[in-house]
Design an enzyme around this catalytic site. Sequence first.
Site, PDB file in Angstrom:
ATOM      1  N   GLU A 195       0.951  -1.291  -0.108  1.00 36.76           N
ATOM      2  CA  GLU A 195       0.049  -0.034   0.035  1.00 36.76           C
ATOM      3  C   GLU A 195       0.940   1.305   0.070  1.00 36.76           C
ATOM      4  O   GLU A 195       1.713   1.463   0.904  1.00 36.76           O
ATOM      5  CB  GLU A 195      -0.940   0.140   1.355  1.00 36.76           C
ATOM      6  CG  GLU A 195      -1.986  -1.103   1.361  1.00 36.76           C
ATOM      7  CD  GLU A 195      -2.984  -0.690   2.427  1.00 36.76           C
ATOM      8  OE1 GLU A 195      -4.281  -1.188   2.285  1.00 36.76           O
ATOM      9  OE2 GLU A 195      -2.673  -0.218   3.262  1.00 36.76           O
ATOM     10  N   CYS A 196       0.640   2.214  -0.818  1.00 35.31           N
ATOM     11  CA  CYS A 196       1.415   3.328  -1.165  1.00 35.31           C
ATOM     12  C   CYS A 196       2.808   3.419  -1.096  1.00 35.31           C
ATOM     13  O   CYS A 196       3.461   2.952  -1.881  1.00 35.31           O
ATOM     14  CB  CYS A 196       0.789   4.489   0.124  1.00 35.31           C
ATOM     15  SG  CYS A 196       1.127   5.971  -0.057  1.00 35.31           S
ATOM     16  N   GLY A 197       3.673   3.515   0.209  1.00 30.06           N
ATOM     17  CA  GLY A 197       5.063   3.323   0.349  1.00 30.06           C
ATOM     18  C   GLY A 197       5.234   2.013  -0.118  1.00 30.06           C
ATOM     19  O   GLY A 197       6.442   1.644  -0.649  1.00 30.06           O
TER      20      GLY A 197
END
Length: 448
Positions: free
Chosen positions: A338-340
């Site tokens: 997720e994201c990073g």
Amino acid sequence: MRKDGIPSADEAGALPPGLLIGAPGSGSGKTTVTLGLLRAFRDAGLAVQPFKNGPDYIDPAFHRAAAGRASFNLDGWAMDEGLLGALAGRAAGADLVIAEGSMGLYDGTSTPGRSGRGAASEIARRFGWPVVLVLDVGGQAQSAAATALGFARHPKAPPFAGVILNNVAGARHEVMIRREMARLGLTVLGALPRRSDLVLPERHLGLVQAGEHPDLETAVARLAALLRDHADLEAIRAAARPTLAQAPCPLPRPPAQRIALARDAAFSFTYPHLLEGWHAAGAEILPFSPLADEAPPEADLVWLPGGYPELHAGRLAAAATFRKGLALHAEKHPVHGECGGYMVLGEALVDAQGTRHAMTGLLGLVTSYERRRLHLGYRRADLLAPLPGHPAGAALRGHEFHYSTILEQPDAPLARVTDADGNPVAETGSCRGLITGSFFHLVAPESA
């Protein structure tokens, strides 16, 4: 507590009184007041249950440090009534609830979500919590009372407990504001002096993470002393009202039985209610640290949460044991980022100085933090491919908040993603075999 994570009937009927800390906007001092009250009441011997309105994944860790109890997000746009009720049930056994709002008290989406627009005022009304309005009175005097009056008499106003003044310049300043508040029939519950030494350090996504604060315990203790010295704690507690119990549903179920969860300064943005649901359903969560160059432990799934990989890109690029272990896992078992975490699954990450760092290469994604652009808002994702725990075709609710720009995204899209108003979003996520990733942080599936 039942095994499915739903409070028992006795627990659901014994919820403590609560308050919501709101403000006209961000930067008014909500977190300062919330942390100070949590610790001050805890020091007085009370069990205090914290909550955070909205999809903030940093503040709950500060709440936990101050209160000694896990803090959970309450989000009317992404969560249905049953999930909100289940999370409110976590307050069972506490003496007092203190919930922190997000942004301004009435701020939310233009288009309603699952049970509201995501506004803090809706959460306060739903659970019957009076609002303590934090007003930054720097640069004004009697006008602060006009602001408070508008918030108290809004057509959708929750019960109004009173006002805490923040950034008070001195005794004369305080008297001027208090007199006007009294004239308008508004209760002042505290007046906090201007104290630049008590400002919590911030980073581009909000506060510096709780685990990175140089001396969080001392900072929280000083905030508690500030509230004890300059607020009427007895009146604040007396203003709390019983929490209105809601019919609960189970928490979101785990995506696998054994989950290797990256957890360190680069991977820390996981919503507490998801972990609570995974634990409640009997999943085994196995933390490991990519920054310490640890390979993921043997598991059914590796989950890489969001965080700040752009600040540690060099260390991650050099973490040979982590990268090799993740690649071996990915040969037979799923990995999700997720994201990073999604950025780390990609081919490369360009940092703020323009240096390109090789990432794990499990996806073809190349992202740049040098080309900063804010991506912020609620997201609905209709899955085009399976994501661990969710089949293709499932609808997920979540949130996106980052400054990275996609330079290359050669893999198949993971989902059709829209914002809160239903407008298409270009950041669709990616999938390649057993590897999936997205920039949106999952809050709840629409079936939960």
